[in-house]
Write an enzyme that holds these catalytic residues in place. Structure first.
Site, short mmCIF file in Angstrom:
data_model
loop_
_atom_site.label_atom_id
_atom_site.label_comp_id
_atom_site.label_asym_id
_atom_site.label_seq_id
_atom_site.Cartn_x
_atom_site.Cartn_y
_atom_site.Cartn_z
N ARG A 39 10.88 -1.95 12.10
CA ARG A 39 9.56 -1.50 12.57
C ARG A 39 9.11 -2.45 13.67
O ARG A 39 9.18 -3.67 13.49
CB ARG A 39 8.56 -1.50 11.39
CG ARG A 39 7.61 -0.32 11.45
CD ARG A 39 6.77 -0.25 10.21
NE ARG A 39 5.46 -0.88 10.43
CZ ARG A 39 4.46 -0.81 9.55
NH1 ARG A 39 4.61 -0.18 8.41
NH2 ARG A 39 3.31 -1.38 9.83
N LYS B 56 0.84 -1.21 0.00
CA LYS B 56 0.00 0.00 0.00
C LYS B 56 0.87 1.26 0.00
O LYS B 56 0.69 2.15 -0.83
CB LYS B 56 -0.94 0.01 1.23
CG LYS B 56 -1.90 -1.17 1.29
CD LYS B 56 -2.87 -1.07 2.46
CE LYS B 56 -2.24 -1.20 3.84
NZ LYS B 56 -1.65 -2.52 4.12
N ARG C 174 -1.49 -9.07 13.11
CA ARG C 174 -1.95 -8.09 12.12
C ARG C 174 -2.77 -8.78 11.03
O ARG C 174 -3.78 -8.26 10.56
CB ARG C 174 -0.75 -7.34 11.52
CG ARG C 174 -0.13 -6.34 12.49
CD ARG C 174 1.31 -6.00 12.14
NE ARG C 174 1.47 -5.30 10.89
CZ ARG C 174 2.65 -5.19 10.25
NH1 ARG C 174 3.75 -5.74 10.76
NH2 ARG C 174 2.72 -4.54 9.12
N ARG D 203 11.71 -6.49 5.82
CA ARG D 203 11.73 -5.07 6.22
C ARG D 203 12.22 -4.93 7.66
O ARG D 203 12.88 -3.94 8.00
CB ARG D 203 10.33 -4.45 6.08
CG ARG D 203 10.34 -2.97 6.42
CD ARG D 203 9.02 -2.30 6.14
NE ARG D 203 7.96 -2.83 6.99
CZ ARG D 203 6.67 -2.57 6.81
NH1 ARG D 203 6.28 -1.80 5.83
NH2 ARG D 203 5.78 -3.09 7.62
N ARG E 212 -10.44 0.75 7.97
CA ARG E 212 -9.99 -0.60 8.28
C ARG E 212 -11.05 -1.43 8.98
O ARG E 212 -10.81 -2.60 9.29
CB ARG E 212 -8.80 -0.49 9.21
CG ARG E 212 -7.52 -1.06 8.66
CD ARG E 212 -6.48 -0.69 9.68
NE ARG E 212 -5.30 -1.47 9.58
CZ ARG E 212 -4.19 -1.02 8.99
NH1 ARG E 212 -4.15 0.14 8.41
NH2 ARG E 212 -3.12 -1.78 9.01
P1 AP5 Z 1 4.61 -1.58 2.09
O1 AP5 Z 1 4.51 -0.78 0.85
O2 AP5 Z 1 5.07 -0.94 3.32
O3 AP5 Z 1 3.22 -2.33 2.34
P2 AP5 Z 1 1.99 -1.90 3.22
O4 AP5 Z 1 0.81 -2.58 2.66
O5 AP5 Z 1 1.95 -0.41 3.35
O6 AP5 Z 1 2.40 -2.59 4.59
P3 AP5 Z 1 2.31 -2.07 6.09
O7 AP5 Z 1 3.17 -2.96 6.89
O8 AP5 Z 1 2.52 -0.59 6.17
O9 AP5 Z 1 0.78 -2.36 6.33
P4 AP5 Z 1 -0.06 -2.36 7.61
O10 AP5 Z 1 -1.42 -2.25 7.04
O11 AP5 Z 1 0.19 -3.53 8.47
O12 AP5 Z 1 0.47 -1.10 8.45
P5 AP5 Z 1 -0.07 0.34 8.75
O13 AP5 Z 1 1.10 1.20 8.85
O14 AP5 Z 1 -1.19 0.72 7.87
O15 AP5 Z 1 5.51 -2.85 1.76
C1 AP5 Z 1 5.91 -3.75 2.78
C2 AP5 Z 1 7.37 -4.18 2.54
O16 AP5 Z 1 7.45 -4.90 1.32
C3 AP5 Z 1 8.34 -3.01 2.39
O17 AP5 Z 1 9.57 -3.37 2.92
C4 AP5 Z 1 8.44 -2.82 0.88
O18 AP5 Z 1 9.65 -2.25 0.48
C5 AP5 Z 1 8.28 -4.24 0.38
N1 AP5 Z 1 7.59 -4.31 -0.92
C6 AP5 Z 1 6.60 -3.52 -1.40
N2 AP5 Z 1 6.19 -3.92 -2.62
C7 AP5 Z 1 6.96 -5.01 -2.92
C8 AP5 Z 1 7.03 -5.87 -4.05
N3 AP5 Z 1 6.23 -5.70 -5.11
N4 AP5 Z 1 7.91 -6.88 -4.03
C9 AP5 Z 1 8.72 -7.07 -2.95
N5 AP5 Z 1 8.72 -6.28 -1.86
C10 AP5 Z 1 7.84 -5.26 -1.85
O19 AP5 Z 1 -0.69 0.16 10.21
C11 AP5 Z 1 0.14 -0.11 11.32
C12 AP5 Z 1 -0.69 -0.14 12.59
O20 AP5 Z 1 -1.28 1.16 12.82
C13 AP5 Z 1 -1.89 -1.09 12.59
O21 AP5 Z 1 -1.50 -2.39 12.95
C14 AP5 Z 1 -2.78 -0.44 13.66
O22 AP5 Z 1 -2.32 -0.70 14.95
C15 AP5 Z 1 -2.58 1.05 13.38
N6 AP5 Z 1 -3.54 1.58 12.41
C16 AP5 Z 1 -3.24 2.20 11.22
N7 AP5 Z 1 -4.35 2.56 10.58
C17 AP5 Z 1 -5.39 2.17 11.36
C18 AP5 Z 1 -6.81 2.24 11.23
N8 AP5 Z 1 -7.39 2.79 10.15
N9 AP5 Z 1 -7.56 1.73 12.23
C19 AP5 Z 1 -7.01 1.18 13.32
N10 AP5 Z 1 -5.69 1.07 13.51
C20 AP5 Z 1 -4.88 1.55 12.54
MG MG Z 2 2.09 0.96 4.93
#
Ligand code: AP5
Ligand code: MG
Length: 187
Positions: A133, A13, A144, A127, A88
Site C-alpha cells: 500500500r 479497523k 498519518r 503490510r 475522521r
Molecule cells: P487493518 O485492519 O488494515 O487496520 P486499519 O485500522 O484498518 O488500518 P489502515 O491502515 O486501513 O488505517 P488508516 O486509518 O490509516 O487507513 P484508511 O484506509 O482508513 O490492519 C493493519 C495491518 O495489521 C494489516 O496488515 C492487518 O492484517 C494487521 N493486523 C490487524 N489486526 C492485527 C492484530 N491483531 N495483530 C497483528 N496484526 C494485525 O485511510 C487511508 C487514507 O484515506 C487516509 O490517510 C486519508 O488520506 C484517506 N481517508 C480515508 N477516510 C478519510 C476520511 N474520513 N477523511 C479524510 N480522509 C480520509
Molecule cells: Mg483500514
C-alpha cells in the site's frame, strides 16, 4: 443500526470490521477502501485524492462527506452500517450526525481500538511487504499518525460528550483475541 469502528492507522479497523460484518450482518463501509477503489479506477475523484492519500494527509471534509452521503443509504438498508475510517474530523462527525438525524437515526455504538504506536508502525511496515500500500512507508505512516492525533482523536470526545455508547477495546494480541473482546463487549 449505525456503528463506528475507530482507531489509529493499523489498529485493525478493517480486519475487525470484516468479521463484524459477517457476525452482525451489518454492512462494512470503509472510506479508505472506497477512495483506494476510486484511485485504482482513475475516476475524477480518484485523481483528486490520490496524491493527498499518498502523502498520508486527510482528504477535504466536503469531499469525503459527499462520498458517505451517496453510499450510506444503500449500506444501511435493512441491516445497518459499520463505518470504518469515517468520521475522521469533528466537522465530519457533525455532518454525519446531521445526515443520520434527517432519517431519525444516530450513532448507536463506537468500537475504539487501542494499540501502542510502536506496534502500529510494525504492523503497517509488515503490510507494506505483503501488499505494498503506497501509504505504508515509514515517513507516510508518521504523517498519518500526526493527522490522527491532530484531527481524529477529537472525534471520540465529540461522541463522549453526546453520551454515545463507546466501547474501548484493547487491540493487541491476535485478530481472534481482539474480535472476542469486541464481541463480548457488544453483546
Ligand atoms: P487493518 O485492519 O488494515 O487496520 P486499519 O485500522 O484498518 O488500518 P489502515 O491502515 O486501513 O488505517 P488508516 O486509518 O490509516 O487507513 P484508511 O484506509 O482508513 O490492519 C493493519 C495491518 O495489521 C494489516 O496488515 C492487518 O492484517 C494487521 N493486523 C490487524 N489486526 C492485527 C492484530 N491483531 N495483530 C497483528 N496484526 C494485525 O485511510 C487511508 C487514507 O484515506 C487516509 O490517510 C486519508 O488520506 C484517506 N481517508 C480515508 N477516510 C478519510 C476520511 N474520513 N477523511 C479524510 N480522509 C480520509
Ligand atoms: Mg483500514
Amino acid at each position: 443500526m449505525i456503528g463506528l469502528i475507530f482507531g489509529p492507522p493499523g489498529s485493525g479497523k478493517g480486519t475487525q470490521a470484516a468479521r463484524l460484518e459477517e457476525e452482525m450482518r451489518i454492512h462494512h463501509l470503509s472510506t479508505g477502501d472506497t477512495l483506494r477503489g476510486e484511485v485504482a479506477k482513475g475516476t475524477s475523484l480518484g485523481k483528486e485524492v490520490g496524491r493527498i492519500m499518498a502523502a498520508g494527509d486527510l482528504v477535504p471534509d466536503e469531499l469525503i462527506v459527499d462520498v458517505v452521503r451517496t453510499r450510506l443509504p444503500g449500506a444501511e438498508q435493512g441491516v445497518g452500517a459499520l463505518l470504518d475510517g469515517f468520521p475522521r474530523t469533528v466537522a465530519q462527525a457533525r455532518a454525519l450526525d446531521a445526515m443520520l438525524a434527517d432519517e431519525g437515526h444516530r450513532v448507536d455504538f463506537i468500537v475504539a481500538l487501542k494499540v501502542p504506536e510502536d506496534a502500529l508502525v510494525e504492523r503497517l511496515l509488515h503490510r507494506a511487504e505483503l501488499e505494498g500500500r503506497t501509504d505504508d512507508t515509514r515517513d507516510v505512516i508518521a504523517e498519518r499518525m500526526r493527522e490522527y492525533h491532530k484531527l481524529t482523536e477529537a472525534v471520540l470526545e465529540h461522541y463522549r460528550k453526546q453520551g454515545a455508547r463507546i466501547i474501548e477495546v484493547d487491540g493487541t494480541g491476535t485478530p481472534d483475541e481482539v474480535f472476542d473482546r469486541i464481541h463480548l463487549a457488544l453483546t
